[in-house]
Design an enzyme around this catalytic site. Sequence first.
Site, PDB file in Angstrom:
ATOM      1  N   ARG A  90      -1.836  -9.996  -9.391  1.00  0.00           N
ATOM      2  CA  ARG A  90      -1.541  -8.562  -9.434  1.00  0.00           C
ATOM      3  C   ARG A  90      -2.862  -7.807  -9.531  1.00  0.00           C
ATOM      4  O   ARG A  90      -3.761  -8.201 -10.285  1.00  0.00           O
ATOM      5  CB  ARG A  90      -0.656  -8.214 -10.647  1.00  0.00           C
ATOM      6  N   HIS A 128      -2.583  -8.668   0.955  1.00  0.00           N
ATOM      7  CA  HIS A 128      -1.378  -9.098   0.225  1.00  0.00           C
ATOM      8  C   HIS A 128      -0.568 -10.096   1.062  1.00  0.00           C
ATOM      9  O   HIS A 128       0.634  -9.918   1.293  1.00  0.00           O
ATOM     10  CB  HIS A 128      -0.507  -7.899  -0.165  1.00  0.00           C
TER      11      HIS A 128
END
Length: 310
Positions: free
Chosen positions: A225, A273
């Site tokens: 994250r 991502h």
Amino acid sequence: MLNILFAANASRWSQYQVPLRRAFDAAGLKVTLFTETDAPETVDYIIYAPNGAVSDFTPFTGCKAVLGLWAGVEKIVGNTTLTQPLCRMVDSGLEEGMVEWVTGHVLRHHLGMDAHILHQNGVWEPVAPPLARDRTVAILGLGELGRACAQALAALRFNVLGWSRSPKDVPGVTCLSGEDGLDKALSLAEIVVLLLPQTPETENLLNAARLARLPEGAVIINPGRGPLIDDDALLAALDAGHIGHATLDVFRVEPLPPAHPFWAHPKVTVTPHIASETRPDSASRVIAENIRRGEAGEPFLFLVDRAKGY
């Protein structure tokens, strides 16, 4: 007949419609699957992603569970309208993809591949890297993804340290916990992989003080994250030469803004991502199994602990 609402981004419907129906059929479930409803009280289960249209769960009075398509739940776990059980996605395809991405980038930095790719300058420099058994890699976070990555790297004979907030036991991995364990992991790690959930306790986990505990030249790999790292502290540590490189797949703002200094920094690798993506076929089987469990009165898989935030 069960009523199931697919409440994810509309672009995902074409990818999931067939795999979900196939998984429901295989599980022996009779369902009506739809993407919108005028009768939310009739919905039995919600298949959910934060980029979908549902943010208020109050009207879904008959809903037995909300089944996430994402591994992360930080964007929903604090939603006060969500009173139904919440399950996160733990998917074999997601796990395999993460293991491949993490292993690939650990090996890239371990073997010094960037130097060979970027410096084809006609100079013959036969410098061999150490063997994996002489390289210490710390995995911060020993959930399903962290555990799988730690064991894959241990199988390649890396010296793997695993850290988690509470004690864990992973075969082949030296497991540490608590603040003292984190200090030890950071002080020894030449490569650090972040696979923690985003919670108030993990935000800015790698701040200036903890970055300073890493050995000089250490590499940071973050597919977990974005907020796990203090961006300004990381940039300062890179500029000072204390951190050798950072390979980052997740960010505080996504897509990463074009003007962000990570893009142009010579010691930062940005990936968009992609470390691990939920695969519709395998994820649909997880969803179907959880609905089967709900109907059979069995415990749900991967139920989120609201107090812990994951």
